[in-house]
Scaffold this motif. Structure first.
Motif, short mmCIF file in Angstrom:
data_model
loop_
_atom_site.label_atom_id
_atom_site.label_comp_id
_atom_site.label_asym_id
_atom_site.label_seq_id
_atom_site.Cartn_x
_atom_site.Cartn_y
_atom_site.Cartn_z
N GLU A 259 0.83 -1.21 0.00
CA GLU A 259 0.00 0.00 0.00
C GLU A 259 0.87 1.26 0.00
N ARG A 263 1.00 4.31 -2.83
CA ARG A 263 0.82 5.72 -2.48
C ARG A 263 2.01 6.55 -2.95
N ARG A 267 1.66 9.69 -5.42
CA ARG A 267 1.82 11.02 -4.82
C ARG A 267 3.16 11.68 -5.14
N THR A 291 5.43 9.17 4.66
CA THR A 291 4.53 9.93 3.77
C THR A 291 5.38 10.63 2.71
#
Length: 367
Positions: A259, A263, A267, A291
């Motif tokens: 996952e 991302r 992103r 992140t």
């Protein structure tokens, strides 16, 4: 080189020379021949000046002019080419040439009529100026000076009707001159409209081609993203289906890592290469929450510069031990990427953490 413009120039010179030559074919005595010759010379000089005069400063200026507009002296449009939406056309006639053309329209009819005498004012060699001034004003109209052209026609009309009478002037060629100028204006208007339509169609075609190319690129990018997602998530999904959703801790870890990879690809794809992906996976496997966000600032950066930025990012991640990592691109012109790490402080409440990593990766070659 033979072109439409050169052919039209040759025809204009030949026709105006023919009209002037008619003024020398005297069939009766002329009381003042010197005035006739002088007016012919003035006419030819002015006409050919209007045909050929294109000052270098006018040709060099690329500022578009508005067709059929009488600009005042010194206005930038006087030095413009008068292209229509980027398509070249006849250059506007300089102000000096306009004044000479108007002077011819006022002087020549009266001078010729006085020089040939009352008895010969309707003779062919004395009425040449009806066609001659009409041809001159047609040239002025083609050179995008409609007000000057129609002012010259008005001057010709008044003078010829005074010296010949209205009916005689209309019968001997005044109507033809008016029709020439009107047709020239309609022709220039039609050419400009066709030029605008052609330019508009060209822009639409380019826009359509650009849109189609962008769609092809997007489709290719989507295919790459789908293939990458299948490569990353496919094995995890296969095991999940095979075990009916009953996963081990190792399988859950692999699912979280998959996952995170997806991302990252969605992103911040410009921040990723094999080395950065490996460091991100290493951080996640040790339990860090990572992140990655591309918020702009890397547009227009070449591949070589991106390689330098990615290498520094991988180095920063390699030495990181934070519980949470935030990787963001920066809109600042000097900073390319900011890496922030946060970890729970010893003795602090569980919902509070401290910054234990702050790394700003600058744009290579910028201050």
């Amino acid at each position: 080189m033979i072109s439409v413009k050169n052919v039209l120039i040759v025809l204009a010179v030949a026709f105006t020379a023919y009209l002037a030559a008619r003024g020398l074919s005297w069939t009766a005595p002329v009381p003042q021949p010197l005035i006739v010759v002088t007016t012919l010379a003035l006419y030819l000089a002015t006409t050919w000046l209007c045909i050929f005069w294109e000052p270098a400063s006018v040709r060099a200026v690329a500022h578009p002019a508005v067709p059929h507009h009488e600009a005042p002296a010194g206005h930038p449009d006087d030095a413009a080419q008068a292209p229509v939406d980027g398509i070249r056309g006849p250059l506007p006639l300089p102000v000096i040439a306009q004044l000479l053309a108007l002077a011819c329209a006022v002087i020549v009819p009266s001078a010729v009529s006085i020089a040939v005498g009352a008895a010969s004012r309707t003779a062919p060699f004395a009425t040449w100026y009806l066609g001659g001034i009409g041809a001159l004003m047609t040239i002025v109209m083609v050179r995008r000076r409609p007000w000057t052209a129609w002012s010259g026609i008005v001057a010709l009309t008044v003078a010829s009707m005074i010296w010949m009478g209205p009916v005689t002037a209309l019968a001997l060629g005044l109507v033809g001159s008016i029709v020439w100028v009107a047709c020239a204006q309609l022709l220039v208007l039609s050419m400009d409209r066709a030029a605008r339509d052609t330019s508009r169609l060209t822009r639409l075609q380019r826009a359509a081609t650009g849109w189609q190319t962008a769609q092809v690129v997007r489709q290719r990018e989507r295919r790459v993203q789908v293939q990458r997602a299948l490569a990353v998530a496919g094995p995890v999904l296969t095991r999940t289906v095979a075990h009916a959703g009953v996963l081990t801790d190792a399988d859950r870890l692999e699912a979280r890592i998959a996952e995170g990879r997806l991302r990252d690809e969605m992103r911040g794809p410009r921040l990723l290469d094999d080395e950065v992906r490996a460091e991100l996976e290493r951080a996640r496997r040790r339990g860090a929450n990572v992140t990655v966000l591309d918020e702009g600032g890397l547009e227009g950066v070449d591949d070589e510069t991106l390689g330098v930025i990615r290498a520094q990012l991988a180095e920063a991640l390699r030495s990181a031990s934070s519980d949470r990592l935030y990787i963001r691109t920066s809109p600042d012109e000097r900073i390319a990427v900011t890496v922030v790490g946060r970890s729970t402080s010893v003795g602090a409440p569980s919902d509070e953490d401290a910054v234990d990593l702050w790394r700003e990766i600058p744009h290579p070659g910028r201050g």
